[in-house]
Write a protein that holds these residues in place. Structure first.
Motif, PDB file in Angstrom:
ATOM      1  N   ALA A  55     -27.397  10.580 -57.935  1.00 37.90           N
ATOM      2  CA  ALA A  55     -27.183  10.523 -56.484  1.00 37.90           C
ATOM      3  C   ALA A  55     -27.433   9.114 -55.958  1.00 37.90           C
ATOM      4  O   ALA A  55     -28.474   8.516 -56.211  1.00 37.90           O
ATOM      5  CB  ALA A  55     -28.097  11.514 -55.777  1.00 37.90           C
ATOM      6  N   GLY A  56     -26.467   8.586 -55.268  1.00 40.51           N
ATOM      7  CA  GLY A  56     -26.592   7.261 -54.695  1.00 40.51           C
ATOM      8  C   GLY A  56     -26.495   6.128 -55.700  1.00 40.51           C
ATOM      9  O   GLY A  56     -26.609   4.961 -55.337  1.00 40.51           O
ATOM     10  N   VAL A  57     -26.315   6.446 -56.978  1.00 41.41           N
ATOM     11  CA  VAL A  57     -26.246   5.431 -58.027  1.00 41.41           C
ATOM     12  C   VAL A  57     -24.794   5.184 -58.417  1.00 41.41           C
ATOM     13  O   VAL A  57     -24.366   4.050 -58.569  1.00 41.41           O
ATOM     14  CB  VAL A  57     -27.058   5.863 -59.272  1.00 41.41           C
ATOM     15  CG1 VAL A  57     -26.959   4.817 -60.370  1.00 41.41           C
ATOM     16  CG2 VAL A  57     -28.494   6.121 -58.892  1.00 41.41           C
ATOM     17  N   LEU A  58     -24.053   6.261 -58.605  1.00 33.77           N
ATOM     18  CA  LEU A  58     -22.648   6.129 -58.985  1.00 33.77           C
ATOM     19  C   LEU A  58     -21.883   7.375 -58.556  1.00 33.77           C
ATOM     20  O   LEU A  58     -22.455   8.438 -58.348  1.00 33.77           O
ATOM     21  CB  LEU A  58     -22.492   5.894 -60.497  1.00 33.77           C
ATOM     22  CG  LEU A  58     -23.092   6.900 -61.476  1.00 33.77           C
ATOM     23  CD1 LEU A  58     -22.180   8.087 -61.705  1.00 33.77           C
ATOM     24  CD2 LEU A  58     -23.343   6.202 -62.794  1.00 33.77           C
ATOM     25  N   ASP A  59     -20.574   7.198 -58.385  1.00 36.17           N
ATOM     26  CA  ASP A  59     -19.703   8.332 -58.091  1.00 36.17           C
ATOM     27  C   ASP A  59     -19.280   8.951 -59.408  1.00 36.17           C
ATOM     28  O   ASP A  59     -19.032   8.254 -60.390  1.00 36.17           O
ATOM     29  CB  ASP A  59     -18.459   7.863 -57.325  1.00 36.17           C
ATOM     30  CG  ASP A  59     -18.809   7.348 -55.936  1.00 36.17           C
ATOM     31  OD1 ASP A  59     -19.749   7.884 -55.328  1.00 36.17           O
ATOM     32  OD2 ASP A  59     -18.131   6.413 -55.469  1.00 36.17           O
ATOM     33  N   TYR A  60     -19.191  10.265 -59.428  1.00 34.48           N
ATOM     34  CA  TYR A  60     -18.762  10.952 -60.645  1.00 34.48           C
ATOM     35  C   TYR A  60     -17.892  12.136 -60.275  1.00 34.48           C
ATOM     36  O   TYR A  60     -17.927  12.638 -59.155  1.00 34.48           O
ATOM     37  CB  TYR A  60     -19.956  11.377 -61.503  1.00 34.48           C
ATOM     38  CG  TYR A  60     -20.955  12.260 -60.798  1.00 34.48           C
ATOM     39  CD1 TYR A  60     -20.834  13.646 -60.845  1.00 34.48           C
ATOM     40  CD2 TYR A  60     -22.018  11.710 -60.097  1.00 34.48           C
ATOM     41  CE1 TYR A  60     -21.740  14.451 -60.199  1.00 34.48           C
ATOM     42  CE2 TYR A  60     -22.936  12.511 -59.461  1.00 34.48           C
ATOM     43  CZ  TYR A  60     -22.795  13.880 -59.517  1.00 34.48           C
ATOM     44  OH  TYR A  60     -23.703  14.680 -58.880  1.00 34.48           O
ATOM     45  N   ASP A  61     -17.097  12.557 -61.251  1.00 33.72           N
ATOM     46  CA  ASP A  61     -16.180  13.674 -61.030  1.00 33.72           C
ATOM     47  C   ASP A  61     -16.846  15.026 -61.238  1.00 33.72           C
ATOM     48  O   ASP A  61     -16.632  15.953 -60.472  1.00 33.72           O
ATOM     49  CB  ASP A  61     -14.970  13.581 -61.973  1.00 33.72           C
ATOM     50  CG  ASP A  61     -14.020  12.478 -61.576  1.00 33.72           C
ATOM     51  OD1 ASP A  61     -14.036  12.063 -60.396  1.00 33.72           O
ATOM     52  OD2 ASP A  61     -13.249  12.024 -62.441  1.00 33.72           O
ATOM     53  N   ALA A  62     -17.610  15.148 -62.308  1.00 34.15           N
ATOM     54  CA  ALA A  62     -18.205  16.447 -62.633  1.00 34.15           C
ATOM     55  C   ALA A  62     -19.463  16.259 -63.464  1.00 34.15           C
ATOM     56  O   ALA A  62     -19.609  15.275 -64.179  1.00 34.15           O
ATOM     57  CB  ALA A  62     -17.201  17.294 -63.421  1.00 34.15           C
TER      58      ALA A  62
END
Length: 178
Positions: A55-62
Protein backbone atom coordinates in the motif's frame (compact mmCIF):
# COMPACT_ATOMS: atom_id res chain seq x y z
CA UNK A 1 -35.12 -39.09 55.73
CA UNK A 2 -31.58 -37.92 55.34
CA UNK A 3 -28.73 -39.18 57.38
CA UNK A 4 -25.02 -38.58 57.73
CA UNK A 5 -24.30 -41.19 55.08
CA UNK A 6 -26.47 -39.53 52.44
CA UNK A 7 -24.90 -36.12 53.22
CA UNK A 8 -21.42 -37.62 52.76
CA UNK A 9 -22.48 -39.31 49.53
CA UNK A 10 -23.97 -36.05 48.22
CA UNK A 11 -20.75 -34.17 49.06
CA UNK A 12 -18.68 -36.82 47.28
CA UNK A 13 -20.75 -36.34 44.13
CA UNK A 14 -20.76 -32.52 44.24
CA UNK A 15 -16.98 -32.16 44.46
CA UNK A 16 -16.14 -34.11 41.26
CA UNK A 17 -19.08 -32.55 39.42
CA UNK A 18 -17.86 -29.08 40.39
CA UNK A 19 -14.31 -29.95 39.32
CA UNK A 20 -15.56 -31.26 35.98
CA UNK A 21 -17.60 -28.10 35.38
CA UNK A 22 -14.65 -25.85 36.32
CA UNK A 23 -12.31 -27.89 34.11
CA UNK A 24 -14.73 -27.56 31.20
CA UNK A 25 -15.02 -23.81 31.78
CA UNK A 26 -11.22 -23.37 31.91
CA UNK A 27 -10.76 -25.51 28.79
CA UNK A 28 -13.41 -23.46 26.96
CA UNK A 29 -11.69 -20.20 27.88
CA UNK A 30 -8.30 -21.65 26.91
CA UNK A 31 -9.65 -22.88 23.56
CA UNK A 32 -11.18 -19.50 22.80
CA UNK A 33 -8.08 -17.48 23.71
CA UNK A 34 -5.33 -19.83 22.52
CA UNK A 35 -6.89 -21.43 19.45
CA UNK A 36 -9.97 -19.64 18.17
CA UNK A 37 -8.75 -16.02 18.39
CA UNK A 38 -5.35 -16.71 16.74
CA UNK A 39 -7.04 -18.70 13.96
CA UNK A 40 -9.52 -15.88 13.46
CA UNK A 41 -6.68 -13.36 13.30
CA UNK A 42 -4.84 -15.47 10.71
CA UNK A 43 -7.98 -15.78 8.61
CA UNK A 44 -8.47 -12.01 8.78
CA UNK A 45 -4.84 -10.90 8.31
CA UNK A 46 -3.48 -13.36 5.73
CA UNK A 47 -5.49 -12.15 2.70
CA UNK A 48 -4.70 -8.47 3.34
CA UNK A 49 -1.01 -8.82 4.22
CA UNK A 50 0.12 -8.11 0.65
CA UNK A 51 -2.14 -5.06 0.58
CA UNK A 52 -0.47 -3.80 3.76
CA UNK A 53 3.06 -4.40 2.47
CA UNK A 54 2.53 -2.72 -0.91
CA UNK A 55 0.00 0.00 0.00
CA UNK A 56 1.37 3.35 -1.04
CA UNK A 57 4.58 1.72 -2.29
CA UNK A 58 3.60 0.49 -5.74
CA UNK A 59 0.58 -0.10 -7.94
CA UNK A 60 -0.27 -3.72 -8.63
CA UNK A 61 -2.88 -5.65 -10.55
CA UNK A 62 -3.58 -8.55 -8.22
CA UNK A 63 -2.42 -10.29 -5.06
CA UNK A 64 -0.87 -13.62 -6.08
CA UNK A 65 -0.03 -14.92 -2.60
CA UNK A 66 -0.40 -13.48 0.87
CA UNK A 67 0.28 -14.91 4.30
CA UNK A 68 0.96 -12.82 7.38
CA UNK A 69 1.23 -15.60 9.96
CA UNK A 70 2.64 -19.09 10.32
CA UNK A 71 0.05 -21.83 10.40
CA UNK A 72 -0.97 -23.18 13.80
CA UNK A 73 1.04 -26.30 14.43
CA UNK A 74 3.68 -25.34 11.85
CA UNK A 75 7.38 -25.74 12.45
CA UNK A 76 9.01 -23.03 14.55
CA UNK A 77 10.45 -21.65 11.29
CA UNK A 78 7.99 -21.13 8.46
CA UNK A 79 7.03 -18.73 5.70
CA UNK A 80 5.23 -15.44 5.47
CA UNK A 81 4.92 -13.72 2.12
CA UNK A 82 3.35 -10.97 0.06
CA UNK A 83 3.46 -11.45 -3.72
CA UNK A 84 1.67 -9.25 -6.26
CA UNK A 85 1.53 -8.95 -10.03
CA UNK A 86 2.67 -5.65 -11.50
CA UNK A 87 0.85 -3.79 -14.27
CA UNK A 88 2.31 -3.80 -17.78
CA UNK A 89 3.47 -0.20 -17.40
CA UNK A 90 5.34 -0.84 -14.12
CA UNK A 91 8.49 1.15 -13.59
CA UNK A 92 11.76 -0.65 -14.27
CA UNK A 93 13.15 0.90 -11.07
CA UNK A 94 12.12 -0.71 -7.76
CA UNK A 95 10.40 1.33 -5.02
CA UNK A 96 11.17 1.32 -1.32
CA UNK A 97 8.67 1.74 1.50
CA UNK A 98 9.18 3.73 4.65
CA UNK A 99 7.07 1.46 6.85
CA UNK A 100 7.97 1.60 10.52
CA UNK A 101 6.93 -1.99 11.19
CA UNK A 102 9.71 -4.40 10.12
CA UNK A 103 7.24 -6.96 8.77
CA UNK A 104 5.72 -4.38 6.39
CA UNK A 105 9.00 -2.99 4.98
CA UNK A 106 9.65 -3.48 1.31
CA UNK A 107 12.77 -2.51 -0.56
CA UNK A 108 15.94 -0.77 0.48
CA UNK A 109 19.39 -1.30 -0.99
CA UNK A 110 18.32 -2.98 -4.22
CA UNK A 111 20.77 -5.06 -6.24
CA UNK A 112 20.37 -5.97 -9.89
CA UNK A 113 19.76 -9.55 -10.91
CA UNK A 114 20.88 -12.17 -11.50
CA UNK A 115 21.21 -12.89 -7.81
CA UNK A 116 24.58 -14.51 -7.00
CA UNK A 117 24.66 -18.00 -5.50
CA UNK A 118 23.90 -18.09 -1.80
CA UNK A 119 26.69 -18.69 0.71
CA UNK A 120 26.77 -22.02 2.51
CA UNK A 121 25.27 -20.61 5.68
CA UNK A 122 22.65 -18.44 3.99
CA UNK A 123 19.04 -19.56 4.22
CA UNK A 124 17.17 -19.90 0.94
CA UNK A 125 13.82 -18.35 1.82
CA UNK A 126 12.53 -18.50 -1.75
CA UNK A 127 13.30 -22.20 -2.15
CA UNK A 128 11.90 -23.11 1.24
CA UNK A 129 8.68 -21.14 0.72
CA UNK A 130 8.22 -22.42 -2.85
CA UNK A 131 6.07 -25.25 -1.50
CA UNK A 132 3.33 -22.70 -0.81
CA UNK A 133 3.26 -21.34 -4.38
CA UNK A 134 1.98 -22.89 -7.59
CA UNK A 135 4.36 -23.86 -10.39
CA UNK A 136 3.64 -20.74 -12.45
CA UNK A 137 4.46 -18.41 -9.56
CA UNK A 138 7.62 -20.37 -8.70
CA UNK A 139 8.77 -20.12 -12.32
CA UNK A 140 8.19 -16.35 -12.37
CA UNK A 141 10.11 -15.91 -9.11
CA UNK A 142 12.98 -18.06 -10.38
CA UNK A 143 13.24 -16.06 -13.62
CA UNK A 144 13.08 -12.80 -11.69
CA UNK A 145 16.10 -13.86 -9.61
CA UNK A 146 18.18 -15.57 -12.30
CA UNK A 147 17.63 -13.36 -15.36
CA UNK A 148 18.84 -9.77 -15.77
CA UNK A 149 16.55 -6.76 -15.65
CA UNK A 150 15.08 -7.34 -12.20
CA UNK A 151 16.03 -6.37 -8.67
CA UNK A 152 16.49 -8.18 -5.38
CA UNK A 153 17.44 -7.72 -1.75
CA UNK A 154 18.45 -10.58 0.46
CA UNK A 155 19.14 -10.18 4.15
CA UNK A 156 22.54 -11.18 5.53
CA UNK A 157 21.27 -14.61 6.61
CA UNK A 158 18.76 -15.08 3.78
CA UNK A 159 15.74 -14.90 6.04
CA UNK A 160 13.98 -12.17 4.05
CA UNK A 161 14.06 -11.68 0.28
CA UNK A 162 12.57 -8.78 -1.66
CA UNK A 163 12.02 -9.11 -5.40
CA UNK A 164 10.98 -6.51 -7.94
CA UNK A 165 10.74 -7.58 -11.56
CA UNK A 166 9.13 -5.47 -14.26
CA UNK A 167 10.00 -8.14 -16.89
CA UNK A 168 8.22 -10.85 -14.87
CA UNK A 169 5.62 -8.33 -13.67
CA UNK A 170 6.03 -9.42 -10.07
CA UNK A 171 6.91 -7.92 -6.68
CA UNK A 172 7.48 -10.07 -3.62
CA UNK A 173 8.46 -9.97 0.04
CA UNK A 174 9.22 -13.52 1.17
CA UNK A 175 10.37 -14.37 4.68
CA UNK A 176 11.42 -17.69 6.13
CA UNK A 177 11.74 -17.08 9.83
CA UNK A 178 10.55 -17.73 13.34
Amino acid sequence: MRGPLSDTFEALIKIPATLILLGGLFYGVYWYLAIHLPDERRARDDPVYADQVFAGVLDYDAVLASRAWHRRGAEAWDCTYAVVSLPEDASSEPPTSDAEAWFLRYGGSWLETPMPPLADRTRDAVAFCARYFDDVLNTRLAYALTEGGSWHIIGSVGETVHIYSAPQRIAARIRYGD
